[in-house]
Structure formats: C-alpha cells, structure tokens
Motif scaffolding. Structure first.
Motif, PDB file in Angstrom:
ATOM      1  N   VAL A  90      -3.956  -7.094  -8.049  1.00 41.08           N
ATOM      2  CA  VAL A  90      -3.432  -8.374  -8.509  1.00 41.08           C
ATOM      3  C   VAL A  90      -2.673  -8.207  -9.814  1.00 41.08           C
ATOM      4  CG1 VAL A  90      -4.061 -10.689  -9.225  1.00 41.08           C
ATOM      5  CG2 VAL A  90      -5.246  -9.605  -7.351  1.00 41.08           C
ATOM      6  N   LEU A  91      -3.169  -7.340 -10.655  1.00 47.09           N
ATOM      7  CA  LEU A  91      -2.515  -7.177 -11.936  1.00 47.09           C
ATOM      8  C   LEU A  91      -1.503  -6.067 -11.911  1.00 47.09           C
ATOM      9  CD1 LEU A  91      -5.572  -8.091 -13.967  1.00 47.09           C
ATOM     10  CD2 LEU A  91      -3.418  -9.276 -13.959  1.00 47.09           C
ATOM     11  N   ARG A  92      -1.006  -5.778 -10.738  1.00 48.41           N
ATOM     12  CA  ARG A  92       0.165  -4.914 -10.597  1.00 48.41           C
ATOM     13  C   ARG A  92      -0.043  -3.516 -11.133  1.00 48.41           C
ATOM     14  NH1 ARG A  92       5.189  -8.813 -11.828  1.00 48.41           N
ATOM     15  NH2 ARG A  92       4.472 -10.519 -10.559  1.00 48.41           N
ATOM     16  N   LEU A  93      -1.206  -2.988 -10.913  1.00 44.12           N
ATOM     17  CA  LEU A  93      -1.359  -1.556 -11.108  1.00 44.12           C
ATOM     18  C   LEU A  93      -1.374  -0.953  -9.720  1.00 44.12           C
ATOM     19  CD1 LEU A  93      -4.082  -1.335 -13.845  1.00 44.12           C
ATOM     20  CD2 LEU A  93      -1.782  -0.471 -14.016  1.00 44.12           C
ATOM     21  N   PRO A  94      -0.710   0.151  -9.511  1.00 49.87           N
ATOM     22  CA  PRO A  94      -0.721   0.737  -8.177  1.00 49.87           C
ATOM     23  C   PRO A  94      -2.125   1.181  -7.792  1.00 49.87           C
ATOM     24  CG  PRO A  94       0.319   2.206  -9.751  1.00 49.87           C
ATOM     25  CD  PRO A  94       0.098   0.905 -10.453  1.00 49.87           C
ATOM     26  N   GLU A  95      -2.403   1.085  -6.502  1.00 49.15           N
ATOM     27  CA  GLU A  95      -3.719   1.501  -6.014  1.00 49.15           C
ATOM     28  C   GLU A  95      -3.945   2.961  -6.364  1.00 49.15           C
ATOM     29  OE1 GLU A  95      -6.007  -0.169  -4.536  1.00 49.15           O
ATOM     30  OE2 GLU A  95      -5.110  -1.901  -3.544  1.00 49.15           O
ATOM     31  N   GLY A  96      -5.135   3.271  -6.764  1.00 50.62           N
ATOM     32  CA  GLY A  96      -5.447   4.652  -7.045  1.00 50.62           C
ATOM     33  C   GLY A  96      -4.993   5.127  -8.404  1.00 50.62           C
ATOM     34  N   ALA A  97      -4.221   4.298  -9.101  1.00 48.57           N
ATOM     35  CA  ALA A  97      -3.769   4.720 -10.415  1.00 48.57           C
ATOM     36  C   ALA A  97      -4.919   4.705 -11.405  1.00 48.57           C
ATOM     37  CB  ALA A  97      -2.661   3.807 -10.911  1.00 48.57           C
ATOM     38  N   LEU A  98      -5.963   3.990 -11.039  1.00 45.60           N
ATOM     39  CA  LEU A  98      -7.053   3.812 -11.985  1.00 45.60           C
ATOM     40  C   LEU A  98      -8.344   4.277 -11.324  1.00 45.60           C
ATOM     41  CD1 LEU A  98      -7.221   2.461 -14.773  1.00 45.60           C
ATOM     42  CD2 LEU A  98      -8.221   0.547 -13.573  1.00 45.60           C
ATOM     43  N   GLN A 142       4.052   7.126 -11.336  1.00 47.11           N
ATOM     44  CA  GLN A 142       3.916   5.670 -11.446  1.00 47.11           C
ATOM     45  C   GLN A 142       5.275   4.996 -11.441  1.00 47.11           C
ATOM     46  OE1 GLN A 142       1.594   5.613 -15.067  1.00 47.11           O
ATOM     47  NE2 GLN A 142      -0.041   4.509 -14.032  1.00 47.11           N
ATOM     48  N   ALA A 143       6.216   5.560 -12.191  1.00 44.88           N
ATOM     49  CA  ALA A 143       7.520   4.924 -12.295  1.00 44.88           C
ATOM     50  C   ALA A 143       8.219   4.876 -10.940  1.00 44.88           C
ATOM     51  CB  ALA A 143       8.385   5.663 -13.314  1.00 44.88           C
ATOM     52  N   VAL A 144       8.119   5.967 -10.181  1.00 43.04           N
ATOM     53  CA  VAL A 144       8.766   5.993  -8.863  1.00 43.04           C
ATOM     54  C   VAL A 144       8.060   5.016  -7.929  1.00 43.04           C
ATOM     55  CG1 VAL A 144       9.193   7.422  -6.848  1.00 43.04           C
ATOM     56  CG2 VAL A 144       9.672   8.312  -9.112  1.00 43.04           C
ATOM     57  N   ASP A 170       0.822  -1.211   0.000  1.00 43.28           N
ATOM     58  CA  ASP A 170       0.000   0.000   0.000  1.00 43.28           C
ATOM     59  C   ASP A 170       0.856   1.262   0.000  1.00 43.28           C
ATOM     60  OD1 ASP A 170       0.861  -0.805   2.459  1.00 43.28           O
ATOM     61  OD2 ASP A 170      -0.760   0.169   3.558  1.00 43.28           O
ATOM     62  N   LEU A 171       2.099   1.159   0.472  1.00 48.01           N
ATOM     63  CA  LEU A 171       2.993   2.325   0.437  1.00 48.01           C
ATOM     64  C   LEU A 171       3.753   2.380  -0.882  1.00 48.01           C
ATOM     65  CD1 LEU A 171       4.519   1.972   3.996  1.00 48.01           C
ATOM     66  CD2 LEU A 171       2.695   3.505   3.314  1.00 48.01           C
ATOM     67  N   TYR A 172       4.389   1.262  -1.224  1.00 50.67           N
ATOM     68  CA  TYR A 172       5.204   1.194  -2.432  1.00 50.67           C
ATOM     69  C   TYR A 172       4.677   0.035  -3.294  1.00 50.67           C
ATOM     70  CZ  TYR A 172       8.564   3.860   0.371  1.00 50.67           C
ATOM     71  OH  TYR A 172       9.179   4.791   1.158  1.00 50.67           O
ATOM     72  N   PRO A 173       3.904   0.310  -4.323  1.00 51.52           N
ATOM     73  CA  PRO A 173       3.407  -0.794  -5.166  1.00 51.52           C
ATOM     74  C   PRO A 173       4.550  -1.584  -5.803  1.00 51.52           C
ATOM     75  CG  PRO A 173       2.291   1.252  -5.689  1.00 51.52           C
ATOM     76  CD  PRO A 173       3.389   1.607  -4.765  1.00 51.52           C
ATOM     77  N   GLY A 174       5.732  -0.964  -5.887  1.00 49.79           N
ATOM     78  CA  GLY A 174       6.856  -1.649  -6.498  1.00 49.79           C
ATOM     79  C   GLY A 174       7.397  -2.809  -5.685  1.00 49.79           C
ATOM     80  N   LEU A 195       9.796  -4.886 -14.804  1.00 48.49           N
ATOM     81  CA  LEU A 195       8.678  -5.588 -15.445  1.00 48.49           C
ATOM     82  C   LEU A 195       7.343  -5.214 -14.812  1.00 48.49           C
ATOM     83  CD1 LEU A 195       9.626  -9.285 -16.198  1.00 48.49           C
ATOM     84  CD2 LEU A 195       9.015  -7.502 -17.784  1.00 48.49           C
ATOM     85  N   GLN A 196       7.383  -4.726 -13.575  1.00 50.92           N
ATOM     86  CA  GLN A 196       6.133  -4.364 -12.903  1.00 50.92           C
ATOM     87  C   GLN A 196       5.470  -3.163 -13.550  1.00 50.92           C
ATOM     88  OE1 GLN A 196       6.244  -5.112  -8.422  1.00 50.92           O
ATOM     89  NE2 GLN A 196       8.225  -4.262  -8.889  1.00 50.92           N
ATOM     90  N   THR A 197       6.216  -2.418 -14.362  1.00 52.71           N
ATOM     91  CA  THR A 197       5.601  -1.272 -15.021  1.00 52.71           C
ATOM     92  C   THR A 197       4.782  -1.691 -16.235  1.00 52.71           C
ATOM     93  OG1 THR A 197       7.563  -0.962 -16.383  1.00 52.71           O
ATOM     94  CG2 THR A 197       7.464   0.278 -14.346  1.00 52.71           C
ATOM     95  N   LEU A 198       4.954  -2.917 -16.701  1.00 52.97           N
ATOM     96  CA  LEU A 198       4.261  -3.338 -17.930  1.00 52.97           C
ATOM     97  C   LEU A 198       2.741  -3.183 -17.847  1.00 52.97           C
ATOM     98  CD1 LEU A 198       5.945  -6.461 -19.515  1.00 52.97           C
ATOM     99  CD2 LEU A 198       5.496  -4.270 -20.545  1.00 52.97           C
ATOM    100  N   PRO A 199       2.071  -3.645 -16.765  1.00 54.52           N
ATOM    101  CA  PRO A 199       0.616  -3.490 -16.757  1.00 54.52           C
ATOM    102  C   PRO A 199       0.175  -2.045 -16.923  1.00 54.52           C
ATOM    103  CG  PRO A 199       1.298  -4.987 -15.043  1.00 54.52           C
ATOM    104  CD  PRO A 199       2.547  -4.409 -15.611  1.00 54.52           C
ATOM    105  N   SER A 200       0.916  -1.104 -16.305  1.00 56.38           N
ATOM    106  CA  SER A 200       0.534   0.302 -16.466  1.00 56.38           C
ATOM    107  C   SER A 200       0.764   0.781 -17.886  1.00 56.38           C
ATOM    108  CB  SER A 200       1.346   1.174 -15.511  1.00 56.38           C
ATOM    109  OG  SER A 200       1.146   0.774 -14.203  1.00 56.38           O
ATOM    110  N   MET A 201       1.858   0.334 -18.491  1.00 54.69           N
ATOM    111  CA  MET A 201       2.168   0.804 -19.848  1.00 54.69           C
ATOM    112  C   MET A 201       1.217   0.209 -20.881  1.00 54.69           C
ATOM    113  SD  MET A 201       6.228   0.579 -20.148  1.00 54.69           S
ATOM    114  CE  MET A 201       7.350   1.363 -19.048  1.00 54.69           C
ATOM    115  N   LEU A 202       0.863  -1.056 -20.679  1.00 54.93           N
ATOM    116  CA  LEU A 202       0.073  -1.738 -21.707  1.00 54.93           C
ATOM    117  C   LEU A 202      -1.397  -1.351 -21.645  1.00 54.93           C
ATOM    118  CD1 LEU A 202       1.586  -5.306 -21.433  1.00 54.93           C
ATOM    119  CD2 LEU A 202       1.704  -3.840 -23.417  1.00 54.93           C
ATOM    120  N   ARG A 203      -1.859  -0.919 -20.476  1.00 55.15           N
ATOM    121  CA  ARG A 203      -3.287  -0.717 -20.283  1.00 55.15           C
ATOM    122  C   ARG A 203      -3.837   0.313 -21.269  1.00 55.15           C
ATOM    123  NH1 ARG A 203      -7.325  -1.789 -16.999  1.00 55.15           N
ATOM    124  NH2 ARG A 203      -8.947  -0.217 -17.070  1.00 55.15           N
ATOM    125  N   GLY A 204      -4.900  -0.073 -21.935  1.00 57.96           N
ATOM    126  CA  GLY A 204      -5.547   0.830 -22.868  1.00 57.96           C
ATOM    127  C   GLY A 204      -4.927   0.859 -24.242  1.00 57.96           C
TER     128      GLY A 204
END
Lengths: 163, 447
Positions: B42-50, B266-268, A103-107, B416-425
């Motif tokens: 579950v699909l590795r998008l950060p909370e609140g990003a969507l 998102q990247a950070v 919840d703090l760092y999704p990474g 690789l965790q950035t892929l779901p955010s990049m691919l979405r849409g």
C-alpha cells in the motif's frame, strides 16, 4: 492554388517510422503475456494507460483479435536491448477488469490507479486501487467517451452567494 | 459504489477496500498482518524490498502519522505526503497527488493538433519545450512527415537550453530546501538569461507553443548565435562557482551524502527514469539509447552516479548542465540553413506575406487554424528525455483533426513512487531534501 488541408488528408508524405513490436492479449492472458516478456528481458514497465474505443469502433486490429470497448496499453522497455514492446489488452465493457501487474512491476502502481480513476478499469490484485487524481467521492470515470465534457455549469449572474 | 449503476455494471471489488472515516486513503491500522501487507504494497514499496523480520511490531505501536503538505513550502507545489514517524525516523510514506488535476488529457481530446501543443506545454511548466516536442513528434509520426534539418536542430537547441534552465531551477529550489539561499538567488539569476532568450525567440518566457507539429513556430532571431554564446559562457562559468559554493561544502555534503539512497534494482522496478535512475549507476538516457532529433550527430556524455543518493542526483544535474552546454555549442557550429518548418501545405500554414496577396492562401490559413489538419488513423508511443526522465506521449488518432486519445507519461508522476523507498529509515529533516532531489513538478504529476 493551394491545396486545402482537408482534401490532402490521409496520404503520408513518407512512411511512418518503424513501430515498436505490438502484442495483443486478452484479460485472461494479460498477466501471463507480460510475465513472459519480463522473463525475455523487458526489465521496466515504462507506461501503462487505457483507451476507450466507444466512439471509434472502426479501428484496425490484426486478424483474430476481438475488438472490445477498452484497451489497456502496457509499454515495456528493455534497457539492455534498447527496445520497447507494447502489450494491448482488449477489455470488455461488461467486465472491465484485468489482472494487476503490480507483482511483476511495482512501478505500475500509480499508473494502474490512474487507469482505474480515469477509465474505471479494475486491476485485480492491485494493493490499493483507489482514485489517484480525482477526489475520493467523485462519480464516474472522466476519460470514458460517454462521460461529458464540461459538466459543471458556470453561472455568471444571479449565482447564490456563498452563505 | 453500490448505487452507481449508470452505464455499466462494475463487478464487486475483488480487493478489500478497508473503509475508514477518512476514506480508503487512510493508512492501514497497525495490526501485524496488516503491517506486513501494507509495508510491501500500500505504501508503494516493492514486494520483497523489505525484510519482514525488520519490522518491530511492539515499537510500531507508538508511531504517528503526519501529513506533510499539500500546503508546504518544500513540497514543490501541492504534493501531500503521509509520513509515518517513529520519533524522528520515517517508516512508511504515501504520496497523495491530484490536487492540481485539471483534466488536461481530456482537454487534449477536444483540441485540434494545432492547438494541442498549447495544452501539453502547460503540464511540466519547467520544461515546456520538451512537452511540446513529444506531442509534436507523436503527431508527426502519425502524419508521416519528415522535418527539414534546420527544424530538428532548432528543436534540439531549444530543448537543451530548456534542460539548462530546468536544472538551474532545480539547483535553486534544492539550495533553498537545504538552507542555501545564495544558491536560490544564483539559480534564478542564471535561469533568467535562458528565459530572456526564450522570450526573444518564442515571445514568451514559459508555455511557449514554439515547437509545433511540422516544425517550429518561427525562425531563430537575428544574432541568436551571440545570445546563445553568452548564455553558454556565463552558465558554464557559473557552474564552477556552484561547485565552490556547494559541492565541496561540508554542510551540504553532510546533508546530501548517503541520504535518500535507492538501488538500481529498486529504481528499475519502480519505473524511475532520468537523474534518479542514472544516480544508481544505470546509464540510461533516451538521447543516447534511443536517439531522436539529431542527438546521434552530437557528442555528449551520459552522467551516471554510483550510490543513488541525494549527492549523486545533485552532481548528475550539475554535470548535465555542462553536457547540455556542450551540445548547444555543437548545435551552434552545425546549425543547417533552410526551412524551419516542413513545406507540406497540409500541416503548414502559408507564409504571412502570401496571405495579403492570395485569397487561397487566406482560406488555407483559416482552414488550418479553425479546422486543423487531419491525421491518419493509428496509434503511436513516442518518448523523449525530459530533464526529469522519460516523457512519453501515447497518441491515438481516428482520422479526424483532433486526437482520439492523448496520454502523457509524466516522468514526475512515476518518479514519485520512489519516495517511500528513499525516505524509509531516514530522518524527517531529510525528507525535504529527498523530495527536492526527486524534482517533481506537480503540474505534470496531476496533469
């Protein structure tokens, strides 16, 4: 006469470089400590891993820190201050669980899954705590020190054929 | 989970496993609550990003899930992506990794510090020297040895050449993924120049075991200045040819601009580093921010992008080749003379000619290569900027000649965790280009 390497060990030629700041925590305070550091400007969690200290009980920790079998090491990075800080959480063998930092760092998602996979540490609150590197049906946690090395026997002769 | 009460009792899992016929890696069923939960987590998008208001549950009913990989020519190895598609649009993605897992961190605990570099060099096989570097720097930090300047500058030269070859390889595969087979051939052709120099210096084209704790394995070969000069001139000239071939080309720009966008936040949050983070405009390069080796003594620019799209990542890598050449030229001018490894009998074997004449030197040599050297107790985390991002090594020593724990923070694994955010849409046809722009090396992801 040259010095044998083993005799020479343990005496550093020059002092080790300046270490990153290290914060020790308990599983109960793990999330709280990291959240406080995040508010203090550590924007990124650059690394998270676990260490099993089963066969190295004599390690040095500061006064007042209770040594436990597992240690979860969280490496936080501040991009603005160009500094790192390490949070080392002592995780007991009887209940190897710490709150998830998702919840703090999704990474930390993949890193916590890796620590769970390799050391069996349960990250409470993680959205999808499954094995990431080992197969789904694997038994045991390979990077634990009581997990043997080379368990799969290699048979060179008289192996049963494929069918 | 119920019957394995082997060494300790793991408490009942506090999360809900959601068992299905395909195990818990199955995507969650499409109920509205599950969708909201899983899109965020579950699909590795950060909370609140969507924004949950964006989710159209009625239409989400007729989506389909396809598996891309692990045997797919454009997934750069054995990466498997579970893509949820609505028509041609990608909704959610889940990268599934582990197909190349060989337990290298466990192997690292069984090898001495002398042997360790051979193990780590096989992780990221496109930038092996950076792997050796981070392991050696971590070992040296625990040992407390100080390197002679020439060793440091040789390391810097080799690592920058390696960055050039790695980015050239990326240009080649990215070109291929986008249908530009000319770029593929050019990229491999130029990379060969660098690899030939590596072979001349280290004896191998890849997996060199050249950078070792205590210095480097051998001094640079005679006439290395001329070789490096030729590499610099040729590659720099060719980068302008790539400009003509790709940068201004309308088809290439259509396929890369505004594709696979990611924001700096998102990247950070997703711990992305390297060209992905820099493409969003964050000027974060460990060579500049936390200098190691002698990067504070050379002049170079940190390349940043603006939009965080595929084109930015392309131009960052192309310009980083030029910046690396700029560093290499400065190394050429400033290369100090002296030892190429530390003159500490504890970590450095005696020179070859001494072995022939001295029994003690032979014993010393034998001891270092069989037993290894002991490293004082302690823990250290060292990070370097590999072509893919922050490559870290967390090394724990218990005072013996083998690491107690060696953890490698692979940049591809985290990126690789950035892929779901990049691919979405985006479109499924762009998925290949986006995966390529992340530049994952599966050997490092799975270790």
């Amino acid at each position: 006469m040259t010095v044998e390497p083993a005799e020479h060990a343990g005496a550093p030629a020059s002092p080790a470089p300046a270490q990153d700041a290290i914060v020790f925590a308990t599983p109960e305070r793990h999330h709280e400590v990291v959240a406080q550091l995040m508010r203090d400007g550590f924007e990124m969690c650059s690394d998270l891993c676990a260490v099993d200290y089963l066969s190295h009980p004599g390690r040095r920790v500061p006064e007042g820190v209770t040594k436990e079998r597992f240690e979860v090491v969280v490496n936080l990075l501040s991009l603005s201050k160009k500094r790192r800080v390490e949070v080392r959480t002592q995780v007991p063998e009887a209940n190897p669980s710490v709150p998830s930092l998702f919840d703090l760092y999704p990474g930390t998602e993949a890193m916590e899954r890796e620590a769970y996979d390799m050391h069996g540490i349960v990250f409470v609150g993680h959205p999808d705590l499954t094995r990431i590197l080992m197969p789904e049906d694997w038994e045991g946690h390979p990077l634990r020190k009581d997990y043997g090395v080379g368990r799969v026997p290699v048979q060179f002769k008289d192996a049963p054929g494929p069918r | 989970m119920s019957d394995d009460r082997n060494e300790m009792s793991i408490p009942s899992r506090p999360w809900s496993p959601r068992e299905t016929s395909e195990g818990s890696q199955e995507l969650a069923p499409m109920t509205s609550a599950a969708l909201e939960h899983s899109v965020g987590s579950v699909l590795r998008l950060p909370e609140g990003a969507l924004d949950s208001g964006q989710i159209d549950i009625e239409r989400a009913e007729d989506t389909m899930i396809i598996n891309m990989g692990p045997q797919h020519p454009s997934t750069h190895g054995v990466l498997r992506l579970m893509l949820e598609l609505e028509g041609e649009k990608v909704l959610r993605t889940k990268p599934v990794v582990g197909y190349l897992h060989t337990g290298m961190e466990k192997t690292g605990e069984e090898l001495t510090y002398v042997q360790g570099a051979t193990n780590v060099t096989r992780m990221d096989y496109l930038s092996p020297l950076h792997n050796e570097l981070v392991f050696s720097l971590a070992t040296e930090a625990l040992l407390g040895v100080e390197l002679p300047p020439r060793a440091t500058w040789i390391r810097m030269l080799m690592c920058e050449l390696n960055r050039v070859s790695s980015h050239l390889m990326w240009m080649a595969t990215n070109g291929m993924d986008l249908g530009s087979t000319s770029m593929m051939i050019y990229g491999f052709r130029e990379r060969e120049l660098v690899l030939e120099f590596f072979q001349k210096t280290t004896g191998l084209r890849m997996n060199h075991n050249y950078i070792r704790p205590g210095g480097v394995a051998a001094d640079l070969p005679d006439g290395w200045e001329d070789d490096v000069e030729i590499i610099c001139d040729t590659v720099l000239e060719r980068t302008y040819e790539y400009d003509e071939l790709l940068t201004g080309q309308p088809i290439f720009r259509e396929r890369t601009e505004a594709v696979g966008n990611i924001t700096a936040e998102q990247a950070v949050a997703l711990s992305a580093t390297g060209p992905i983070l820099r493409s969003t405009g964050v000027p974060w390069d460990l060579r500049r921010a936390m200098p190691y080796l002698a990067y504070d003594a050379v002049d170079f620019d940190v390349i940043v992008g603006t939009y965080g799209d595929n084109f930015d990542r392309y131009s960052i890598r192309l310009n980083e080749i030029r910046e690396s050449i700029r560093i290499i030229r400065q190394v050429l001018e400033q290369m100090p003379r002296g030892d190429y490894r530390v003159q500490d009998a504890k970590v450095t074997p005696p020179p070859r000619r001494r072995i022939d004449e001295s029994m003690e030197a032979l014993i010393h040599h034998f001891k270092i290569f069989t037993e290894g050297f002991r490293v004082p107790e302690g823990e250290v985390y060292v990070a370097v900027e590999s072509p893919r991002g922050e490559l870290g090594c967390y090394l724990v020593s218990d005072g013996t000649s083998k690491p107690y724990r060696m953890h490698i923070r692979g940049p591809s694994f985290v990126n690789l965790q950035t892929l779901p955010s990049m691919l979405r849409g985006g479109l499924i046809a762009d998925a290949v280009a986006i995966i390529s722009s992340v530049d994952p090396v599966m050997g490092e992801v799975d270790r």
